[in-house]
Motif scaffolding. Structure first.
Motif, PDB file in Angstrom:
ATOM      1  N   ASP A  36       0.843  -1.203   0.000  1.00 21.08           N
ATOM      2  CA  ASP A  36       0.000   0.000   0.000  1.00 21.08           C
ATOM      3  C   ASP A  36       0.878   1.253   0.000  1.00 21.08           C
ATOM      4  O   ASP A  36       1.610   1.502   0.962  1.00 21.08           O
ATOM      5  N   SER A  80     -10.197  -9.723  14.215  1.00 18.52           N
ATOM      6  CA  SER A  80     -10.056 -10.307  12.872  1.00 18.52           C
ATOM      7  C   SER A  80      -8.938 -11.339  12.791  1.00 18.52           C
ATOM      8  O   SER A  80      -8.912 -12.144  11.863  1.00 18.52           O
ATOM      9  N   ILE A  84      -2.279  -5.950  11.300  1.00 17.08           N
ATOM     10  CA  ILE A  84      -2.770  -4.672  10.773  1.00 17.08           C
ATOM     11  C   ILE A  84      -1.725  -3.569  10.844  1.00 17.08           C
ATOM     12  O   ILE A  84      -1.974  -2.448  10.413  1.00 17.08           O
ATOM     13  N   PRO A 107      -4.518   1.611   6.526  1.00 22.04           N
ATOM     14  CA  PRO A 107      -5.523   2.684   6.509  1.00 22.04           C
ATOM     15  C   PRO A 107      -6.873   2.318   7.104  1.00 22.04           C
ATOM     16  O   PRO A 107      -7.465   3.120   7.824  1.00 22.04           O
ATOM     17  N   GLU A 108      -7.369   1.120   6.852  1.00 27.67           N
ATOM     18  CA  GLU A 108      -8.719   0.786   7.323  1.00 27.67           C
ATOM     19  C   GLU A 108      -8.814   0.686   8.848  1.00 27.67           C
ATOM     20  O   GLU A 108      -9.915   0.683   9.395  1.00 27.67           O
ATOM     21  N   PHE A 109      -7.674   0.630   9.531  1.00 19.77           N
ATOM     22  CA  PHE A 109      -7.676   0.542  10.995  1.00 19.77           C
ATOM     23  C   PHE A 109      -7.194   1.837  11.652  1.00 19.77           C
ATOM     24  O   PHE A 109      -7.017   1.885  12.856  1.00 19.77           O
ATOM     25  N   ARG A 110      -6.986   2.871  10.861  1.00 25.52           N
ATOM     26  CA  ARG A 110      -6.567   4.162  11.416  1.00 25.52           C
ATOM     27  C   ARG A 110      -7.762   4.874  12.027  1.00 25.52           C
ATOM     28  O   ARG A 110      -8.904   4.672  11.636  1.00 25.52           O
TER      29      ARG A 110
END
Length: 186
Positions: A36, A80, A84, A107-110
């Motif tokens: 990413d 999950s 991460i 990013p999805e866990f920020r």
């Protein structure tokens, strides 16, 4: 000060397991994280181009841990089971009882407080178990989220430096944050 990360110090917070990266188990999560471009936005690192790049990263990081050069924790989200992010202690100076902190989260866990939670666990380990007297963290001055996390974890700005990328010569305006062991006067 004697640095010894063997056995690997597993840490646990309310929502995270901080543990050693495992090649077979974590390679896809690490690849998805390291490929990413946003994970490299404020650093002079480059995205992984293949799964082999990420496997090599895991191997190199674990070899450094085994040799007590640094420590890298994989952040496993308890819900999950995915890796991460990572937190590391590196650029260790035993004579100064000091280490540099590095960290990143996908990013999805920020914005969920997970990195703050993980960093607090690492800071506690660093001062209580590993006997470091000082931690430093370098972050690009435009990385507001990283700066905010460091401040929430008790770090204060120490100085500013310019860092130049060995890849393309790009300059980064780095803010150096520090945190001193709570039992010491700085």
């Amino acid at each position: 000060m004697k640095i010894d990360f063997n056995p690997f110090p597993k840490l646990e917070t309310e929502r995270l397991f901080l543990r050693k990266l495992k090649e077979e188990e974590d390679m896809y999560d690490v690849f998805n994280m390291r490929k990413d471009p946003s994970m490299h936005e404020y650093t002079d690192t480059r995205p992984d181009e293949s799964l082999e790049d990420s496997i090599d990263y895991i191997r190199r990081m674990n070899q450094g841990v085994d040799e007590n050069k640094w420590i890298v924790w994989g952040l496993e989200d308890k819900r999950s089971g995915r890796i991460i992010g990572t937190i590391s202690l590196w650029n260790i100076y035993p004579d100064e009882e000091k280490a540099e902190l590095g960290f990143g989260i996908v990013p999805e866990f920020r914005g969920m407080g997970l990195m703050t939670e993980g960093l607090r666990g690492v800071v506690e380990y660093s001062f209580k178990e590993a006997d470091f007297k000082k931690l430093e963290a370098f972050t690009e001055e435009s990385n507001a989220k990283s700066i905010s996390v460091l401040q929430r974890c008790g770090f204060v700005e120490d100085r500013r430096v310019i860092d130049q990328s060995p890849f393309d010569g790009k300059e980064y305006n780095m803010v150096v944050f520090k945190r001193t062991h709570p039992g010491l006067v700085d």
